[in-house]
Write an enzyme that holds these catalytic residues in place. Structure first.
Site, mmCIF file in Angstrom:
data_model
loop_
_atom_site.group_PDB
_atom_site.id
_atom_site.type_symbol
_atom_site.label_atom_id
_atom_site.label_comp_id
_atom_site.label_asym_id
_atom_site.label_seq_id
_atom_site.Cartn_x
_atom_site.Cartn_y
_atom_site.Cartn_z
ATOM 1 N N GLU A 104 113.057 -9.666 29.747
ATOM 2 C CA GLU A 104 113.936 -9.763 28.584
ATOM 3 C C GLU A 104 113.279 -9.288 27.291
ATOM 4 O O GLU A 104 113.951 -8.773 26.395
ATOM 5 C CB GLU A 104 114.429 -11.210 28.406
ATOM 6 C CG GLU A 104 115.421 -11.669 29.454
ATOM 7 C CD GLU A 104 114.784 -12.187 30.727
ATOM 8 O OE1 GLU A 104 115.512 -12.688 31.603
ATOM 9 O OE2 GLU A 104 113.536 -12.099 30.853
ATOM 10 N N HIS A 147 110.221 -11.530 36.743
ATOM 11 C CA HIS A 147 111.642 -11.587 36.391
ATOM 12 C C HIS A 147 112.523 -11.662 37.627
ATOM 13 O O HIS A 147 112.355 -10.884 38.577
ATOM 14 C CB HIS A 147 112.050 -10.359 35.575
ATOM 15 C CG HIS A 147 113.511 -10.297 35.264
ATOM 16 N ND1 HIS A 147 114.110 -11.138 34.356
ATOM 17 C CD2 HIS A 147 114.505 -9.507 35.768
ATOM 18 C CE1 HIS A 147 115.407 -10.867 34.297
ATOM 19 N NE2 HIS A 147 115.670 -9.892 35.151
ATOM 20 N N HIS A 190 110.368 -13.999 26.141
ATOM 21 C CA HIS A 190 111.540 -14.282 25.307
ATOM 22 C C HIS A 190 111.517 -15.734 24.845
ATOM 23 O O HIS A 190 110.770 -16.553 25.392
ATOM 24 C CB HIS A 190 112.821 -14.023 26.112
ATOM 25 C CG HIS A 190 112.831 -14.760 27.421
ATOM 26 N ND1 HIS A 190 113.203 -16.083 27.527
ATOM 27 C CD2 HIS A 190 112.489 -14.360 28.671
ATOM 28 C CE1 HIS A 190 113.088 -16.463 28.793
ATOM 29 N NE2 HIS A 190 112.660 -15.438 29.498
ATOM 30 N N HIS A 216 116.476 -18.022 26.966
ATOM 31 C CA HIS A 216 116.813 -19.003 27.995
ATOM 32 C C HIS A 216 115.515 -19.650 28.465
ATOM 33 O O HIS A 216 114.422 -19.204 28.094
ATOM 34 C CB HIS A 216 117.538 -18.363 29.192
ATOM 35 C CG HIS A 216 116.691 -17.429 29.993
ATOM 36 N ND1 HIS A 216 116.453 -16.127 29.605
ATOM 37 C CD2 HIS A 216 116.001 -17.616 31.140
ATOM 38 C CE1 HIS A 216 115.662 -15.546 30.483
ATOM 39 N NE2 HIS A 216 115.357 -16.432 31.431
ATOM 40 N N GLU A 276 109.645 -20.787 28.611
ATOM 41 C CA GLU A 276 108.823 -20.189 29.654
ATOM 42 C C GLU A 276 107.423 -19.881 29.137
ATOM 43 O O GLU A 276 106.432 -20.060 29.861
ATOM 44 C CB GLU A 276 109.504 -18.936 30.198
ATOM 45 C CG GLU A 276 110.799 -19.254 30.933
ATOM 46 C CD GLU A 276 111.583 -18.031 31.371
ATOM 47 O OE1 GLU A 276 110.961 -16.952 31.554
ATOM 48 O OE2 GLU A 276 112.803 -18.136 31.530
#
Length: 275
Positions: A10, A61, A105, A116, A134
């Site tokens: 992302e 990812h 991100h 997210h 994350e």
């Protein structure tokens, strides 16, 4: 110098919306894979120029099969595919001198390109009472091995999130967030140059950087989007379900227990549809 690169998608240069990151329905997904590989290669090339002797890249990812293996720098090893017990951090241990988080991100519920936390079912995640995305979760995991995270790349807002946890971290800002699915992006050439500049700066500081430490046992809490998801996550043995906030708590003995239990809880929660 032995380096671990966790590469998400992302925050990669030029990526702004889900069309670049969805393997099944993304019209720009093949372009996104190339952009992801290009960013990884920029960091690898700079690290080798600095003197790195071993580099492990973890594709981090979705299904973790995004980086173009045949186009990745030949002096880097690639961890790809899933499932993996430790997901985005698979392969890391105490033998590494530093970790670099590429294409990251911001966490769920805050501004940032494609923000997210691990899954759409997570509203908030906490370790020892500290809210983490994350970046924070994986930095704690690395810290428990004594490995400092010395670089993050992505938009300007993940740079701020990372610095709030690790003030001395270097940040390669390759785009400015306009909204969750829009950004002002550097050119390919400028993004590559910035990634290389910041990688070399990060490695020059790595030996002086302290790992992100957390005390054990580790108190994990995940606030889910709705009760059904939390109820499924609470099936995991040893959890405690707080119904009023849709939060499931767990006490982890170490980083391995922490990561595997988080994955189990989220995978279970993800089986419940949101109506």
């Amino acid at each position: 110098m032995k380096l671990f690169l966790s590469v998400d998608m992302e925050g990669i240069s030029g990526i702004v919306d889900t069309s670049y990151i969805n393997p099944n329905a993304g019209g720009n997904y093949q372009r996104g894979r190339q952009f992801m590989t290009d960013d990884a290669n920029a960091v690898i090339e700079a690290a080798l120029e600095w003197g790195a002797t071993e580099i492990v890249v973890a594709d981090s990812h979705n299904t973790m099969n995004n980086i173009l293996w045949e186009s990745l720098h030949p002096q880097a090893k690639l961890v790809a595919g899933s499932p993996r017990d430790f997901s985005m951090m698979q392969g890391l241990d105490e033998s590494f001198d530093a970790a670099l988080f590429i294409g990251y991100h911001t966490r769920q519920g805050v501004p940032g390109v494609l923000s997210h936390t691990m899954s759409g079912c997570v509203r908030n995640m906490y370790i020892n009472g500290q809210v983490v995305g994350e970046f924070g979760f994986n930095a704690v995991y690395a810290g428990l091995y004594g490995v400092p995270v010395c670089l993050v790349s992505g938009d300007n807002l993940i740079a701020e999130e990372a610095k709030a946890l690790i003030p001395d971290i270097c940040t390669a800002v390759v785009k400015q967030a306009v909204s969750r699915t829009a950004a002002l992006c550097l050119s390919r050439e400028e993004a590559t140059a910035e990634l290389k500049r910041q990688t070399k700066l990060a490695l020059s500081r790595a030996a002086q950087m302290a790992p992100l430490r957390a005390t054990t046992p580790l108190e994990l809490a995940i606030e889910f989007s709705h009760a059904g998801q939390a109820e499924m996550a609470a099936i995991v043995p040893g959890t405690r379900y707080e119904r009023e906030s849709c939060t499931v708590h767990y006490t982890a003995a170490d980083q391995h227990d922490l990561y595997k239990t988080m994955r189990a809880m989220i995978n279970l929660a993800g089986t419940v549809e949101f109506f």
